[in-house]
Each structure stands twice: as structure tokens, then as C-alpha cells.
Design a protein around this motif. Structure first.
Motif, mmCIF file in Angstrom:
data_model
loop_
_atom_site.group_PDB
_atom_site.id
_atom_site.type_symbol
_atom_site.label_atom_id
_atom_site.label_comp_id
_atom_site.label_asym_id
_atom_site.label_seq_id
_atom_site.Cartn_x
_atom_site.Cartn_y
_atom_site.Cartn_z
ATOM 1 N N ILE A 185 0.838 -1.206 0.000
ATOM 2 C CA ILE A 185 0.000 0.000 0.000
ATOM 3 C C ILE A 185 0.870 1.252 0.000
ATOM 4 N N SER A 186 1.965 1.226 0.785
ATOM 5 C CA SER A 186 2.877 2.377 0.818
ATOM 6 C C SER A 186 3.520 2.604 -0.544
ATOM 7 N N ASN A 187 3.930 1.521 -1.199
ATOM 8 C CA ASN A 187 4.533 1.652 -2.532
ATOM 9 C C ASN A 187 3.540 2.203 -3.544
ATOM 10 N N VAL A 188 2.276 1.797 -3.422
ATOM 11 C CA VAL A 188 1.251 2.336 -4.324
ATOM 12 C C VAL A 188 1.123 3.837 -4.150
ATOM 13 N N PHE A 189 1.064 4.294 -2.896
ATOM 14 C CA PHE A 189 0.961 5.737 -2.647
ATOM 15 C C PHE A 189 2.209 6.464 -3.132
ATOM 16 N N ILE A 190 3.384 5.850 -2.911
ATOM 17 C CA ILE A 190 4.626 6.490 -3.348
ATOM 18 C C ILE A 190 4.662 6.604 -4.871
ATOM 19 N N LYS A 191 4.267 5.534 -5.575
ATOM 20 C CA LYS A 191 4.246 5.574 -7.028
ATOM 21 C C LYS A 191 3.250 6.609 -7.541
ATOM 22 N N LYS A 192 2.083 6.689 -6.884
ATOM 23 C CA LYS A 192 1.102 7.703 -7.290
ATOM 24 C C LYS A 192 1.666 9.107 -7.095
ATOM 25 N N ALA A 193 2.346 9.313 -5.961
ATOM 26 C CA ALA A 193 2.935 10.629 -5.701
ATOM 27 C C ALA A 193 4.029 10.951 -6.720
ATOM 28 N N GLU A 194 4.876 9.957 -7.048
ATOM 29 C CA GLU A 194 5.911 10.175 -8.058
ATOM 30 C C GLU A 194 5.299 10.436 -9.427
ATOM 31 N N GLU A 195 4.228 9.727 -9.765
ATOM 32 C CA GLU A 195 3.562 9.954 -11.048
ATOM 33 C C GLU A 195 2.972 11.357 -11.121
ATOM 34 N N MET A 196 2.343 11.795 -10.032
ATOM 35 C CA MET A 196 1.800 13.153 -10.008
ATOM 36 C C MET A 196 2.910 14.183 -10.105
ATOM 37 N N GLU A 197 4.018 13.918 -9.421
ATOM 38 C CA GLU A 197 5.155 14.838 -9.503
ATOM 39 C C GLU A 197 5.709 14.918 -10.916
ATOM 40 N N ARG A 198 5.803 13.753 -11.583
ATOM 41 C CA ARG A 198 6.306 13.723 -12.955
ATOM 42 C C ARG A 198 5.370 14.470 -13.910
ATOM 43 N N LEU A 199 4.059 14.225 -13.772
ATOM 44 C CA LEU A 199 3.098 14.912 -14.637
ATOM 45 C C LEU A 199 3.119 16.415 -14.397
ATOM 46 N N THR A 200 3.205 16.807 -13.132
ATOM 47 C CA THR A 200 3.258 18.242 -12.817
ATOM 48 C C THR A 200 4.518 18.884 -13.390
ATOM 49 N N LYS A 201 5.635 18.175 -13.287
ATOM 50 C CA LYS A 201 6.889 18.686 -13.848
ATOM 51 C C LYS A 201 6.785 18.826 -15.353
ATOM 52 N N GLU A 202 6.206 17.828 -16.033
ATOM 53 C CA GLU A 202 6.054 17.895 -17.489
ATOM 54 C C GLU A 202 5.139 19.052 -17.886
ATOM 55 N N LYS A 203 4.059 19.249 -17.134
ATOM 56 C CA LYS A 203 3.163 20.370 -17.451
ATOM 57 C C LYS A 203 3.866 21.713 -17.270
ATOM 58 N N LEU A 204 4.639 21.829 -16.192
ATOM 59 C CA LEU A 204 5.362 23.086 -15.968
ATOM 60 C C LEU A 204 6.397 23.329 -17.063
ATOM 61 N N GLU A 205 7.126 22.276 -17.445
ATOM 62 C CA GLU A 205 8.111 22.433 -18.508
ATOM 63 C C GLU A 205 7.442 22.805 -19.820
ATOM 64 N N ALA A 206 6.300 22.177 -20.119
ATOM 65 C CA ALA A 206 5.584 22.518 -21.344
ATOM 66 C C ALA A 206 5.086 23.962 -21.317
ATOM 67 N N GLU A 207 4.596 24.395 -20.181
ATOM 68 C CA GLU A 207 4.109 25.778 -20.066
ATOM 69 C C GLU A 207 5.242 26.779 -20.188
#
Length: 283
Positions: free
Chosen positions: A202-224
Motif C-alpha cells: 500500500i505504501s509503494n502504491v501511494f509512493i508511485k502515485k505521488a511520483e507519477e503526479m510529480e512527474r506529470l506536474t513537472k512535465e506540465k510546468l516544462e511545457a508551459e
């Protein structure tokens, strides 16, 4: 002597003293008769309360025993953690094999979800539902009390308000009772490994979700940021082009100072105009 206003103060004091003396005599008599049994019952109650809550019912009472417990625990706890780690790895391998089962080969996502449901169901059935049923029968607990004991024990919360294989239960034969205790200890070991595996998953699932959100947010910021840079570059080119057009339209033109008779502008204002045009041509 009674008066119309009631008894006097002297009689009231005498009656009060008599009542207090009577109560004290009664207290002394009952204390002599019931004192020792009351103290004994109080000591029994205090001892019962000390032994009722917590896993401290088997705690050492002497100072040498407490020192030996500290030394023993410093060696035993790391060994137990290593063993639990190995058990967790074995359970991880087992869950990996189960996760490779193709219950639904046409849809991989559905197949993965079904495999996870199968792993969780098997674990909960073997380590919670079946043991809770046994505890409910042997320890004479309700099903909810047994499930509560299973979770509190395997999650290492360990309140100790319910303890299996230590109090009087329905297993009267000594050999059977010892086997019951051994099986209970083995269940605790495997249950700790399984629950730690589940919590880590369960902890790994939350960590992966957090990393995925961080990656998507970073990509959106870089694109902007890239879009803004492109817009700024386009704006800069447009400004430079406009300035070049203005310069080319102004350069080479002859400006004459208007005469004093034209539009009411004198020679001085005309010289100022020629000076500005000359400066613009130089730039």
C-alpha cells in the motif's frame, strides 16, 4: 426544656455528640469484623487489575530478570526482524507467482486487478478469518472480538486486552493446549510478515502515485515554460520587425522646417522637428 421556639442549643450539641460517638463506635466494630477481609479483597482486585491489561502478564518481576530481558531482547529482536524479512520475501515470491496467473487473458489491467483481489482474499482468509473462527471457539470470544484480536496482534498494536493461548479455554488436555500455543505463535510470525507485506505494498502504491503526479506536474510546468518562451520569442521578433519597418519608412526622408506663415509654427519649432528626425535616422 422544650420551648415554643424548639429545642435549645445545649440539647442540640448533646445529641450531635451522641450521634458522632455512635457512628464512631459502629465504624470501629465493623472495621474490626470486616477490615481484614476488605483489605484482602482490595489487594486481590489490585493484583487482578495489574495483570488484566497488556502483555505484561508474563513480565519479569525481579531486577536480574529485567536486566536479562534487556540483553536477551537486544539479541533476539534483530534475529526476529531478519526472520520476518525472509518470510516477507517468501510471501513476495508467492504473491508474484499468483500475480502471474492469467484469470483474464484478454484484458491485462483486469487480470492484474483480479490477481490482487485473489492475493488479498487468500491472505485475509488464511491469516484473519480462519484464525478468528478458531479463537472464537477455543477462547469463547465473539467473532468481532476474535477479529479485533487478530488485527491488534498482527499490526503490533498489542493492547493485550485479549490474549490467546494463555487463559483458561476449552482445550483441557495439556498436550493439545501446548500444540495450540505453538500454532498460535507460528500464526503470529506469518501474520506479521503478511501484514508488513501488505502495508509495504500500500505504501509503494501511494509512493508511485505521488511520483507519477510529480512527474506529470513537472512535465506540465516544462511545457508551459516552453510555450511562454516561444510566445516571448514570437513577440520579440514581432517587435524587432515593427521597429525595422518604422526605421526603413523614416530613413531617407527629407523634412523641411515649416515656415512661420504655415500653420502658425515658427522657425524654432521647425528646427526642433528636424533635429528629432535626424536623431531617428542615425539610430
Amino acid at each position: 426544656m422544650m420551648t415554643s421556639e424548639g429545642p435549645g442549643w445545649k440539647r442540640m450539641v448533646v445529641l450531635l455528640v451522641l450521634v458522632v460517638v455512635y457512628l464512631c463506635v459502629g465504624a470501629a466494630i465493623f472495621s474490626h469484623i470486616e477490615g481484614d477481609p476488605e483489605i484482602e479483597r482490595r489487594l486481590q482486585l489490585e493484583a487482578f487489575l495489574r495483570n488484566f491489561i497488556g502483555y505484561g502478564n508474563l513480565a519479569p518481576k525481579t531486577y536480574p530478570g529485567k536486566v536479562a530481558l534487556v540483553v536477551y531482547a537486544l539479541i533476539g529482536i534483530p534475529i526476529t526482524l531478519i526472520m520476518l524479512n525472509y518470510l516477507g520475501q517468501l510471501l513476495t515470491r508467492l504473491s508474484t507467482r499468483v500475480n502471474k496467473c492469467k484469470l483474464c487473458s484478454t484484458k491485462p489491467l483486469v487480470n492484474k486487478l483480479l490477481n490482487m483481489v485473489l492475493i488479498v482474499t487468500l491472505g485475509l482468509t488464511i491469516l484473519f478469518i480462519l484464525p478468528a473462527s478458531v479463537f472464537s471457539y477455543v477462547e469463547d470470544w465473539t467473532v468481532l472480538e476474535a477479529l479485533y484480536y487478530c488485527f491488534v496482534t498482527l499490526s503490533t498494536i498489542g493492547f493485550g486486552d485479549y490474549i490467546a493461548a494463555i487463559s483458561e479455554n476449552r482445550i483441557g488436555h495439556r498436550g493439545t493446549g501446548d500444540l495450540y500455543r505453538i500454532v498460535t505463535y507460528i500464526w503470529i510470525l506469518f501474520g506479521l510478515a503478511y501484514l508488513s507485506l501488505l502495508i509495504n505494498y500500500i505504501s509503494n502504491v501511494f509512493i508511485k502515485k505521488a511520483e507519477e503526479m510529480e512527474r506529470l506536474t513537472k512535465e506540465k510546468l516544462e511545457a508551459e515554460i516552453s510555450r511562454l518562451q516561444q510566445e516571448l520569442a514570437k513577440t520579440g521578433k514581432s517587435v524587432c520587425k515593427t521597429a525595422a519597418n518604422v526605421k526603413s519608412s523614416v530613413k531617407g526622408k527629407m523634412w523641411e522646417a515649416p515656415s512661420g506663415n504655415n500653420n502658425g509654427i515658427d522657425q524654432e519649432s521647425g528646427s526642433v522637428t528636424l533635429l528629432r528626425i535626424a536623431q531617428l535616422e542615425e539610430t
